[in-house]
Structures are given as structure tokens and as C-alpha cells.
Write a protein that holds these residues in place. Structure first.
Motif, PDB file in Angstrom:
ATOM      1  N   LEU A  48      78.851  59.391  54.119  1.00 15.99           N
ATOM      2  CA  LEU A  48      79.757  58.738  53.360  1.00 15.99           C
ATOM      3  C   LEU A  48      80.142  57.632  54.307  1.00 15.99           C
ATOM      4  CD1 LEU A  48      81.392  61.539  51.354  1.00 15.99           C
ATOM      5  CD2 LEU A  48      79.979  59.583  50.270  1.00 15.99           C
ATOM      6  N   GLU A  49      80.400  58.099  55.402  1.00 15.10           N
ATOM      7  CA  GLU A  49      81.202  57.336  56.514  1.00 15.10           C
ATOM      8  C   GLU A  49      80.191  56.451  57.508  1.00 15.10           C
ATOM      9  OE1 GLU A  49      84.498  59.778  58.055  1.00 15.10           O
ATOM     10  OE2 GLU A  49      84.942  60.407  56.018  1.00 15.10           O
ATOM     11  N   GLY A  50      78.990  56.800  57.729  1.00 15.04           N
ATOM     12  CA  GLY A  50      78.216  56.274  58.656  1.00 15.04           C
ATOM     13  C   GLY A  50      78.383  56.646  60.115  1.00 15.04           C
ATOM     14  N   GLY A  51      78.892  57.986  60.292  1.00 13.03           N
ATOM     15  CA  GLY A  51      78.986  58.396  61.432  1.00 13.03           C
ATOM     16  C   GLY A  51      79.452  59.803  61.703  1.00 13.03           C
ATOM     17  N   GLU A  52      79.716  60.524  62.849  1.00 13.70           N
ATOM     18  CA  GLU A  52      79.807  61.941  62.988  1.00 13.70           C
ATOM     19  C   GLU A  52      81.322  61.931  63.382  1.00 13.70           C
ATOM     20  OE1 GLU A  52      75.509  62.669  64.743  1.00 13.70           O
ATOM     21  OE2 GLU A  52      77.108  63.791  65.441  1.00 13.70           O
ATOM     22  N   ALA A  92      79.084  55.391  48.699  1.00  9.68           N
ATOM     23  CA  ALA A  92      79.988  54.680  49.588  1.00  9.68           C
ATOM     24  C   ALA A  92      79.815  53.239  49.382  1.00  9.68           C
ATOM     25  CB  ALA A  92      79.275  55.009  51.183  1.00  9.68           C
ATOM     26  N   ALA A  93      78.605  52.748  49.121  1.00 13.60           N
ATOM     27  CA  ALA A  93      78.341  51.428  48.931  1.00 13.60           C
ATOM     28  C   ALA A  93      78.781  50.863  47.453  1.00 13.60           C
ATOM     29  CB  ALA A  93      76.706  51.351  48.890  1.00 13.60           C
ATOM     30  N   THR A  94      79.236  51.469  46.541  1.00 16.73           N
ATOM     31  CA  THR A  94      79.472  51.096  45.290  1.00 16.73           C
ATOM     32  C   THR A  94      80.799  51.269  44.827  1.00 16.73           C
ATOM     33  OG1 THR A  94      78.657  53.071  44.433  1.00 16.73           O
ATOM     34  CG2 THR A  94      77.019  51.416  44.560  1.00 16.73           C
TER      35      THR A  94
END
Length: 282
Positions: A263-267, A223-225
Motif C-alpha cells: 500500500l505504501e511502497g516500503g517497509e 493505492a493507485a486509484t
């Protein structure tokens, strides 16, 4: 743009390809990876296209029949297997074909493999994502001897491939660190098989959290790259043979939630229950 999370048809074996499409739709996956197998539906472009339309689940990738257990599927010539898989991917508008490196006894194929993969990628526009494998190890408790079964090597790092599939279970089986491998592959990493494992002779394909790999770290790294900018895909590829139907659904829902969380930082609220159960080795 978000990274798609797909479901491999290998996840529902001994269930069928249509079962995979139905489960993917029910659980909210973004698509399906077709493992070309002895099941005729996995080889039939017209039938697969009908399943895509019926279940509104695109084919994200085609896994070429380059396994020992698929040695007779799409013929016996290894390049024919690859070329027919590319044709199937084109028909289904799938951007990626996953393939294994040659076995050590496929000497002629191995000599032309890296160049042949590069040439086909350049002329077809399909990502031929070569998968990391592992050395073969005897299952005897007192044996520590490994056997190099793949040529030129099981490890895709530094081989000059433009596209690579990272399978986390294979990394575990080889005694590798999947996150370190992902970092080493850089922008050549285009496809991830989300699974888990432990070092040893067995390629377990466990659910994320059951093994010793940093699955969450790998997903956060992607997700960061800029993984999504290169058309990257995450596909859940786990073994559910020993599970009941209810356990399979729960496990595959949990794997999807795990992927999207990291991947998205949440639920994501739209993922159906049950989503949060974590599977651990007992």
C-alpha cells in the motif's frame, strides 16, 4: 492520508474479541473489524466501546451476522440483523457495515435487498459494503456441479451497489481473479478483506502468499486509484485455527507488513518483529 489496515476478530477464533484488540495494539494495526458472532462481547456496544478506549484501537467496520453460522444472532429477520449492525456501527463510530447477499431461500429479503441497502446507505451515512461470495461446490472429488446459493447472485459486479467488500479468499473459491474484480468494481470498492485462497470447494482464508491470488497487485491497485479518498479500508481476515499462539502472532504481523509494503511502497520501521516471514503452501 494513508489507507488503514485493520484486524478482523475472525482472525483469532477460537480466541476472544478482547484478544483481537490486544493483538491489534501489540502488532501496530490501525483498528479492528467486529464480526458479530455468538460471543456476547461482539454484540455489546458498551463493552466494545470500552475495548476501543482501553486498547486505543478504533472499530473500522462491523460485519453483520449474515452467515449461516450466525443465523440466530441479532434475531432471525435479515433486515433486523442489518439494522442492528448499523446501530452498532453508529455507536462505535465505524463508517462501514459488511454484509453478505441473501441466501437463495430468503426470497422476500432478496427482492428488496438492493433497494433496501441503497435506502439505508442514503439515510444512515454508513457504507453498507456487500461482500462477494461464491457458488457452493460439493467436496466430492468427482463432482463438478456448482450450486447458486445467493440471490440475486454471489457476484457484486454490475449489481448497482454503491459500496462493496472484496474478499480475496471468496474470489479464489469462486474461481475469479481478485485483481480483475477490483478493477471492475471501480469506486464502489470500499472495503477489502486481505486474505488468500485457491479454487475449489473450501473457503480457506489463507495468509497472503499462500494462495494463487495476486494480493500484492490488489493492494497496489487500491493505492493507485484513490481508495483512501473514498474512506477505503483494508482488513486482514485469515484463519489461524491450526496455528499455535506464536505462529498466529507471526502470521498476523507478516500480513500487516505485507499490506503496508504494497500500500505504501516500503517497509515501515515501526512495525514490530517478526514481520518479514512469508508463508507458502508446502
Amino acid at each position: 492520508m494513508s489507507i488503514p489496515v485493520g484486524l478482523s476478530t475472525a482472525c483469532v477464533v477460537p480466541g476472544s474479541v478482547p484478544d483481537t484488540f490486544a493483538i491489534a495494539q501489540d502488532l501496530g494495526y490501525d483498528g479492528v473489524e467486529i464480526m458479530v458472532w455468538s460471543e456476547k462481547a461482539s454484540q455489546d456496544a458498551t463493552r466494545l466501546a470500552a475495548l476501543v478506549e482501553k486498547f486505543d484501537q478504533p472499530v473500522l467496520a462491523v460485519h453483520a451476522p449474515t452467515l449461516l453460522v450466525t443465523r440466530g444472532v441479532f434475531g432471525v429477520d435479515p433486515w433486523d440483523k442489518v439494522d442492528r449492525s448499523i446501530e452498532l456501527a453508529h455507536y462505535l463510530e465505524a463508517p462501514t457495515v459488511v454484509l453478505h447477499p441473501p441466501f437463495f431461500w430468503q426470497t422476500r429479503y432478496a427482492r428488496s435487498f438492493i433497494a433496501g441497502v441503497a435506502q439505508r446507505e442514503a439515510t444512515t451515512g454508513i457504507h453498507l459494503a456487500v461482500e462477494n461470495m461464491f457458488t457452493w461446490r460439493p467436496r466430492h472429488a468427482h463432482s463438478t456441479r456448482d450450486f447458486q446459493a445467493y440471490s440475486p447472485t454471489w457476484d457484486p459486479v454490475g449489481q448497482g451497489y454503491k459500496s462493496v467488500t472484496l474478499d480475496i479468499s471468496h474470489a479464489a473459491t469462486s474461481g475469479s481473479d481478485a485483481l480483475a474484480m477490483a478493477r471492475s468494481l471501480g469506486p464502489t470498492l470500499r472495503h477489502l478483506h486481505l486474505t488468500d485462497g485457491v479454487p475449489g470447494p473450501l473457503d480457506d482464508h489463507l495468509l497472503p502468499g499462500q494462495g494463487n491470488q495476486d494480493c500484492a497487485g490488489v493492494l497496489r491497485h487500491l493505492a493507485a486509484t484513490g481508495f483512501e479518498a473514498g474512506g477505503g479500508q483494508v482488513v486482514v481476515e485469515v484463519t489461524t485455527r491450526s496455528m499455535t499462539a506464536a505462529q498466529r502472532l507471526e502470521g498476523l504481523a507478516s500480513a500487516l507488513a505485507f499490506a503496508r509494503e504494497h500500500l505504501e511502497g516500503g517497509e515501515p520501521a515501526h512495525i514490530p518483529e517478526p514481520t518479514r516471514k512469508r508463508y507458502r503452501r508446502g
